[in-house]
Design a protein around this motif. Structure first.
Motif, PDB file in Angstrom:
ATOM      1  N   PHE A 431      59.345 -24.982   3.911  1.00 43.91           N
ATOM      2  CA  PHE A 431      58.520 -23.942   3.299  1.00 43.91           C
ATOM      3  C   PHE A 431      58.250 -24.342   1.850  1.00 43.91           C
ATOM      4  O   PHE A 431      59.181 -24.377   1.031  1.00 43.91           O
ATOM      5  CB  PHE A 431      59.231 -22.593   3.396  1.00 43.91           C
ATOM      6  CG  PHE A 431      59.619 -22.247   4.812  1.00 43.91           C
ATOM      7  CD1 PHE A 431      58.730 -21.589   5.647  1.00 43.91           C
ATOM      8  CD2 PHE A 431      60.860 -22.624   5.317  1.00 43.91           C
ATOM      9  CE1 PHE A 431      59.078 -21.289   6.959  1.00 43.91           C
ATOM     10  CE2 PHE A 431      61.217 -22.328   6.626  1.00 43.91           C
ATOM     11  CZ  PHE A 431      60.317 -21.666   7.444  1.00 43.91           C
ATOM     12  N   LEU A 432      56.990 -24.660   1.547  1.00 42.60           N
ATOM     13  CA  LEU A 432      56.649 -25.245   0.255  1.00 42.60           C
ATOM     14  C   LEU A 432      55.795 -24.299  -0.587  1.00 42.60           C
ATOM     15  O   LEU A 432      54.941 -23.566  -0.064  1.00 42.60           O
ATOM     16  CB  LEU A 432      55.912 -26.573   0.445  1.00 42.60           C
ATOM     17  CG  LEU A 432      56.752 -27.694   1.084  1.00 42.60           C
ATOM     18  CD1 LEU A 432      56.362 -27.875   2.536  1.00 42.60           C
ATOM     19  CD2 LEU A 432      56.625 -28.992   0.313  1.00 42.60           C
ATOM     20  N   HIS A 433      56.025 -24.368  -1.875  1.00 41.94           N
ATOM     21  CA  HIS A 433      55.269 -23.576  -2.849  1.00 41.94           C
ATOM     22  C   HIS A 433      54.912 -24.494  -4.012  1.00 41.94           C
ATOM     23  O   HIS A 433      55.756 -25.250  -4.495  1.00 41.94           O
ATOM     24  CB  HIS A 433      56.116 -22.397  -3.341  1.00 41.94           C
ATOM     25  CG  HIS A 433      55.491 -21.631  -4.465  1.00 41.94           C
ATOM     26  ND1 HIS A 433      55.722 -21.929  -5.800  1.00 41.94           N
ATOM     27  CD2 HIS A 433      54.633 -20.576  -4.470  1.00 41.94           C
ATOM     28  CE1 HIS A 433      55.038 -21.096  -6.569  1.00 41.94           C
ATOM     29  NE2 HIS A 433      54.378 -20.262  -5.789  1.00 41.94           N
ATOM     30  N   ALA A 434      53.666 -24.440  -4.453  1.00 40.46           N
ATOM     31  CA  ALA A 434      53.214 -25.261  -5.576  1.00 40.46           C
ATOM     32  C   ALA A 434      52.451 -24.403  -6.564  1.00 40.46           C
ATOM     33  O   ALA A 434      51.851 -23.379  -6.201  1.00 40.46           O
ATOM     34  CB  ALA A 434      52.335 -26.413  -5.093  1.00 40.46           C
ATOM     35  N   GLU A 435      52.467 -24.844  -7.811  1.00 41.65           N
ATOM     36  CA  GLU A 435      51.786 -24.119  -8.879  1.00 41.65           C
ATOM     37  C   GLU A 435      51.016 -25.117  -9.731  1.00 41.65           C
ATOM     38  O   GLU A 435      51.532 -26.197 -10.069  1.00 41.65           O
ATOM     39  CB  GLU A 435      52.802 -23.359  -9.725  1.00 41.65           C
ATOM     40  CG  GLU A 435      52.184 -22.391 -10.704  1.00 41.65           C
ATOM     41  CD  GLU A 435      53.221 -21.463 -11.317  1.00 41.65           C
ATOM     42  OE1 GLU A 435      53.097 -21.154 -12.524  1.00 41.65           O
ATOM     43  OE2 GLU A 435      54.156 -21.051 -10.596  1.00 41.65           O
ATOM     44  N   SER A 436      49.788 -24.765 -10.077  1.00 42.05           N
ATOM     45  CA  SER A 436      48.956 -25.649 -10.892  1.00 42.05           C
ATOM     46  C   SER A 436      49.322 -25.500 -12.364  1.00 42.05           C
ATOM     47  O   SER A 436      50.122 -24.643 -12.747  1.00 42.05           O
ATOM     48  CB  SER A 436      47.477 -25.327 -10.688  1.00 42.05           C
ATOM     49  OG  SER A 436      47.134 -24.119 -11.355  1.00 42.05           O
ATOM     50  N   VAL A 437      48.726 -26.333 -13.201  1.00 43.79           N
ATOM     51  CA  VAL A 437      49.033 -26.304 -14.626  1.00 43.79           C
ATOM     52  C   VAL A 437      48.644 -24.972 -15.264  1.00 43.79           C
ATOM     53  O   VAL A 437      49.194 -24.589 -16.301  1.00 43.79           O
ATOM     54  CB  VAL A 437      48.323 -27.467 -15.355  1.00 43.79           C
ATOM     55  CG1 VAL A 437      48.927 -28.802 -14.946  1.00 43.79           C
ATOM     56  CG2 VAL A 437      46.816 -27.460 -15.075  1.00 43.79           C
ATOM     57  N   ASP A 438      47.709 -24.252 -14.662  1.00 42.17           N
ATOM     58  CA  ASP A 438      47.284 -22.961 -15.203  1.00 42.17           C
ATOM     59  C   ASP A 438      47.829 -21.775 -14.413  1.00 42.17           C
ATOM     60  O   ASP A 438      47.372 -20.641 -14.583  1.00 42.17           O
ATOM     61  CB  ASP A 438      45.752 -22.869 -15.236  1.00 42.17           C
ATOM     62  CG  ASP A 438      45.154 -23.645 -16.396  1.00 42.17           C
ATOM     63  OD1 ASP A 438      45.934 -24.090 -17.271  1.00 42.17           O
ATOM     64  OD2 ASP A 438      43.930 -23.821 -16.422  1.00 42.17           O
ATOM     65  N   GLY A 439      48.786 -22.037 -13.525  1.00 41.76           N
ATOM     66  CA  GLY A 439      49.461 -20.943 -12.846  1.00 41.76           C
ATOM     67  C   GLY A 439      48.916 -20.545 -11.495  1.00 41.76           C
ATOM     68  O   GLY A 439      49.429 -19.602 -10.879  1.00 41.76           O
TER      69      GLY A 439
END
Length: 521
Positions: A431-439
């Motif tokens: 189960f993966l979660h990612a966040e960009s540089v701006d949230g």
């Protein structure tokens, strides 16, 4: 004479590749008596035309291995090397249940030991259309047999582990030399360090070398898909990603896994490999933290004053070695058995995307991995009576519990492991979660079968991706990770075979069940 001198200089300078060390040696050249005689003749007669022509002819035969080769000119799509053990058994089971079809009948099963290979083939394929699958013979002790093996294949799948205890880099180098792609199922940092030394050679030869095509590929592929999604939808780089692993079903530890764990434990106790094992960026991907004044943090080596950039605190292994709560997602997390290896693999993928495509996941990218703490294990969140809790494995239990079951006679000897039929209720989830540089945030998840069986699936499907999807792949060669080598093509193949994948969210608890295992073949 000039080429002989170049080989000698490479040998003296320590720049020979593993195959060159084995093949371009005085011992090997002396076995080719006709060439040895032509060298002596050329040295005695100088630049005499006849002598030099004779030497050139023998040299060409030495360089293309034809003087000693027994290769019959036949080429298979995939050859499985060293598949006489438990993981080899699972790969044969996977071939029968999923991969083999009329258009794939050139697939060949090859084992290092012919007698064991024949027994495996006869047991696995008796009374099937593949009962006469050829069994080849090759050994690291006979470098020409290794060369003949790779000449016979478009893709080699090496199943002969523990890899760090063998001379597998000779096989990898032979694949590069003869332009056959390479796949294995390793999860060993020392082995990967040896293989990555051949990255430049593989790039130049446009040969795909893909170690670690095992269940660890799922976090790697998941991060690849999330980074791609963030870039495609919001046009932003990925700042951070985390993978939570969960599973359930009947536990079992194969004899081969126990042997590999023992080898890794020995490597961690001493020797030159210790620092590499402890370095979170040992497989690549390190980007130092800098500002306008230069590097922010450095390590200063005691006694020498050697200054090197220091990884950020968030990238250090100890961040994954504690019980904590992900406040953003509301998840209690626990150390995961494969986190140290998986995190290094993902960091290498970020490096490869940067080096080969100039498109890293992110310049400030951070990846961590944990076990998702099962609800029935909540009381173990804190230490009890000074007990140090062991990391969780794939079954939702600690490695300590796995080891206890092994000691109670529920484990397996070398070459043995759980039956495929006993894996019907076993599943692994990523189960993966990612966040960009701006949230901006994105999620995805995989639900797969037993980890051992998934290693067989990943290896076979990666091999078939390299063989049949070559024109669609992002990169042409190098020592790559599963995501850098297979990308979306590999994900599509996995989904086609039954692996569950969801982009945009995680599977609900009611959906967390193993994919159906084919029983008809």
């Amino acid at each position: 004479a000039e080429r002989l001198q170049q080989i000698q200089e490479a040998e003296n300078g320590g720049k020979q590749t593993p195959l060159q060390k084995k093949y371009f040696s005085a011992d090997m050249m002396s076995r080719y008596e006709a060439m040895a005689e032509s060298i002596t003749k050329a040295e005695a007669q100088g630049e005499e035309v006849g002598a030099m022509k004779d030497l050139e002819e023998h040299w060409d035969r030495f360089m293309d291995f034809s003087w000693a080769s027994q290769w019959d000119g036949k080429k298979f799509d995939v050859i499985f090397y060293g598949a006489s053990g438990y993981q080899g058994h699972l790969m044969m089971q996977y071939l029968k249940r999923y991969a083999l079809s009329p258009e794939r009948q050139h697939i060949c099963a090859c084992w290092a030991l012919c007698d064991k290979g024949s027994k495996m083939r006869d047991r696995e394929f008796q009374n099937t259309p593949w009962e006469d699958t050829p069994v080849l013979s090759a050994s690291y002790d006979d470098v020409v047999s290794i060369i003949d093996l790779v000449k016979s294949a478009h893709v080699i799948v090496n199943v002969a582990g523990p890899y760090m205890l063998a001379e597998g880099e000779v096989l990898v180098d032979a694949c590069i030399w003869c332009k056959a792609h390479y796949v294995d199922v390793s999860m060993e940092v020392p082995w990967n360090l040896r293989v990555k030394e051949l990255h430049r050679y593989a790039m130049d030869a446009e040969v795909m070398v893909v170690p670690s095509c095992c269940s660890s590929a799922y976090p790697d592929l998941g991060v690849f898909m999330l980074a791609k999604k963030l870039k495609d939808t919001v046009g932003q780089a990925t700042r951070s990603a985390v993978c939570y692993c969960e599973g359930g079903g009947q536990p079992g530890v194969s004899g081969g896994m126990l042997k590999t764990r023992a080898a890794m434990s020995n490597a961690a106790r001493g020797g030159s490999e210790v620092n590499a094992l402890l370095d979170p960026f040992s497989l690549g991907g390190f980007i130092p933290q800098v500002d306008r004044n230069g590097v922010k943090e450095v390590d200063i080596q005691s006694g020498t004053g050697l200054v090197t950039p220091k990884p950020r605190c968030e990238d250090q292994d100890h961040q994954m070695n504690q019980i904590s709560q992900d406040e953003k997602l509301g998840i209690w997390r626990y150390p995961y058995a494969n986190a140290f290896f998986d995190s290094r693999l993902v960091r290498r993928s970020n490096m490869l995307q940067a080096d080969l495509a100039n498109e890293p996941y992110g310049l400030a990218f951070n990846f961590t991995e944990f076990a998702m703490l099962p609800s029935d294990k909540a009381e173990q969140i804190f230490k009890k009576d000074g007990e140090v809790l062991r990391p969780f494995g794939q079954y939702g239990i600690t490695l300590e519990e796995e080891l206890k079951m092994t000691n109670q006679g529920k484990g397996f000897r070398a070459g043995e492991g759980p039956l495929v039929e006993d894996m019907s209720n076993t599943w692994t989830g990523y189960f993966l979660h990612a966040e960009s540089v701006d949230g901006h945030q994105e999620k995805c998840s995989f639900i797969a079968s037993d980890g051992y069986f998934e290693s067989a699936r990943i290896a076979v499907e990666t091999a078939l991706t390299l063989r049949f999807d070559r024109a669609r792949l992002q990169f042409r060669g190098g020592v790559l990770t599963p995501s850098a080598a297979g990308g979306t093509c590999l994900v599509e193949r996995l989904i086609h075979t039954g692996v569950k994948f969801k982009m945009g969210g995680w599977f609900e608890a009611s959906e967390r069940a193993p994919p159906k295992v084919n029983t008809e073949f």
